[in-house]
Design an enzyme around this catalytic site. Structure first.
Site, short mmCIF file in Angstrom:
data_model
loop_
_atom_site.label_atom_id
_atom_site.label_comp_id
_atom_site.label_asym_id
_atom_site.label_seq_id
_atom_site.Cartn_x
_atom_site.Cartn_y
_atom_site.Cartn_z
N LYS A 451 0.81 -1.21 0.00
CA LYS A 451 0.00 0.00 0.00
C LYS A 451 0.85 1.27 0.00
CE LYS A 451 -4.33 -2.00 1.42
NZ LYS A 451 -5.37 -2.20 2.42
N ARG A 486 -3.42 -10.46 4.67
CA ARG A 486 -3.85 -10.48 3.26
C ARG A 486 -2.74 -9.85 2.43
NH1 ARG A 486 -6.54 -6.96 -0.21
NH2 ARG A 486 -8.08 -7.93 -1.63
#
Length: 513
Positions: A451, A486
């Protein structure tokens, strides 16, 4: 983390309630089922324990809960689900146990009658005392009253010696006392620290995770004990515009190859998403999402390599969730926790599958605006807002034992917020635990993979260059209490998780309490 221990400073609240409770709970002590008048108030809050060890135990629970609702018992909270060793008569199958809080207008003996009727309808016979049974329903508490008659004793006389009863009972409480009724329940234990002292004297949280008392979450045909290892969820994006790997896996063949690779590298779960939720992403329709998702999902479910793996569908559309589950998906992963589709919670409740509720403000197109990035205390506010969503889900019919929570790394968060969350998972658990210990025990999913905030810290503009930073953030999350990570890069993170789990096991062996 033992959240129960955080309660003890608040137990002084018991003193203020004790005299009030005594005046109430002794009023019913000599009642009789044949007595013509039972004291009624518009609603009484009750606690009912559930147990089953014959047939499809989870189906028995679901049927019993449905029949309870039809009998005038409105369920408001669920404990966690436990697989437990049989007590007293040990030569029989393991039980599933839990408990619920509910409100009812039924009197104590009317309630007992309703529960006995449900047991009979579900096939329970007199049989052996403490022997096998399809369903067992016991009244643990009835309002602020003590009840003593020929056929009913409340509080249930054997609560205090049964970990398989006390554990789910504790789940129904928060670490703060939220009503005088709950204060009375604490006072019934006759311990200065209330029910929490009673639980600790039995062994408390040190009992869970062992053979005789496993906290489990039903997935597919099995029961998942998330305390044994951290699970790695591999990401499969079927979108053309995802921030890291958009467009790479749009064909069925490419998607299957990627899933095969992730499974070979050690993925426990595969999360399939056909709608981009990156910042400023445009929303596609239900039909567009289904057209992308279903061919790949059907192919993945049919892979021999996928046998025993958990398949999750990443969607905020209830229609997509329902269709995906009908095609073999095991979990619904909703980035909006039901906020982007008003039917989602009701649909998932009917599907009876685990639900991942993630924290986000707004939607992907607005989540990073200045208003949605305002926090005074990000961990506290994320916990509060996330709890409000799972609380609504529970009231609609998704029990706590089917919930997984995700604080939403990168969704309505800036870099500092994400770091606070990665370092503050115990604080998030404790904040949720002040309202509901069951929800504080729910598995935590963390998704920091590749991210933007990692790129900001490490000066890496391309998502694929952020894998080492992802490993670092996953390590912090697992050591802080995450149960599922994840990720895009499965291989490296599987290794990181194995080392973290080994460290946690070592710490537990050195400091067992």
């Amino acid at each position: 983390m033992n959240i129960c221990k955080n309660l003890m400073p608040t137990m002084r609240q018991l003193d203020g309630f004790t005299k009030y409770c005594r005046a109430s709970y002794f009023a019913f002590i000599h009642s009789s089922p044949n007595f013509s008048v039972e004291v009624h108030t518009p609603n009484q809050e009750v606690v009912i324990a559930l147990g089953s060890n014959v047939g499809d135990r989870l189906h028995n629970f679901n049927e019993a809960l449905q029949l309870m609702r039809k009998s005038g018992i409105h369920i408001t909270r669920h404990g966690c689900l436990y697989e437990t060793a049989p007590a007293y008569v040990t030569d029989q199958p393991n039980f599933l146990n839990s408990a619920v809080r509910a409100v009812t207008q039924l009197g104590p003996h009317e309630l007992l009658g309703a529960l006995k009727k449900i047991e009979k309808e579900m096939g329970r016979t007199d049989g052996i005392r403490y022997g096998p049974r399809p369903i067992d329903l016991d009244i643990l508490f009835y309002g602020k009253l003590r009840v003593s008659s020929e056929i009913l004793t409340v509080p249930h006389e054997r609560i205090w010696e049964r970990p398989f009863v006390i554990a789910p009972l504790m789940d129904l409480l928060g670490s703060t006392i939220d009503s005088d009724t709950v204060a009375c329940w604490h006072s019934f234990s006759m311990h200065s620290g209330g029910l929490f002292d009673a639980w600790e004297k039995l062994g408390g949280e040190t009992l869970t995770g062992k053979e005789g008392l496993k906290r489990v979450l039903p997935i597919g045909k099995g029961l998942w004990d998330w305390s044994t290892k951290t699970s790695v969820m591999g990401i499969l994006n079927l979108t053309p515009d995802s921030f890291s790997d958009g467009g790479k896996f749009q064909s069925v063949e490419a998607a299957i190859s990627q899933v095969r690779s992730m499974i070979s590298e050690g993925a426990d779960m595969i999360d399939i998403g056909a709608q981009s939720t990156r910042p400023m992403a445009s929303r596609i329709s239900v039909q567009q999402e289904l057209d992308r998702l279903i061919p790949v999902l059907e192919a993945v479910v049919g892979m021999p390599e996928a046998e025993g793996k958990i398949i999750s569908v990443d969607t905020f559309y209830s229609e997509v969730a329902a269709e995906a589950v009908s095609k073999g998906a095991h979990i619904v992963n909703d980035v909006s926790a039901g906020l982007l589709d008003s039917n989602m919670l009701r649909v998932v409740a009917g599907l009876k599958v685990p639900y991942i509720a993630m924290h986000m403000r707004g939607d992907p197109s607005t989540m990073q605006n200045s208003e949605n990035l305002k926090y005074d205390n990000v961990c506290k506010q994320v916990a509060s807002e996330l709890y409000s969503r799972v609380r609504e889900a529970e009231l609609i019919g998704i029990p706590a034992w089917r919930m997984i929570i995700d604080p939403g790394i990168g969704f309505s968060k800036n870099c500092d917020h994400n770091l606070d969350i990665l370092m503050g998972l115990p604080n998030i658990q404790a904040e949720i635990g002040s309202e509901s210990l069951a929800m504080s025990h729910a598995p935590i999913l963390i998704g920091p993979s590749r991210k933007k905030f990692l790129g900001e810290i490490c000066s890496r503009t391309a998502g694929t260059e952020r894998d080492p930073a992802t490993v670092a953030s996953v390590t912090a999350a697992v050591l802080g209490g995450a149960n599922i990570v994840r990720v895009h890069n499965v291989r490296d993170n599987v290794d990181a998780v194995k080392v973290c789990d080994a460290m946690l096991r070592h710490r537990k062996s050195v400091f067992p309490s």
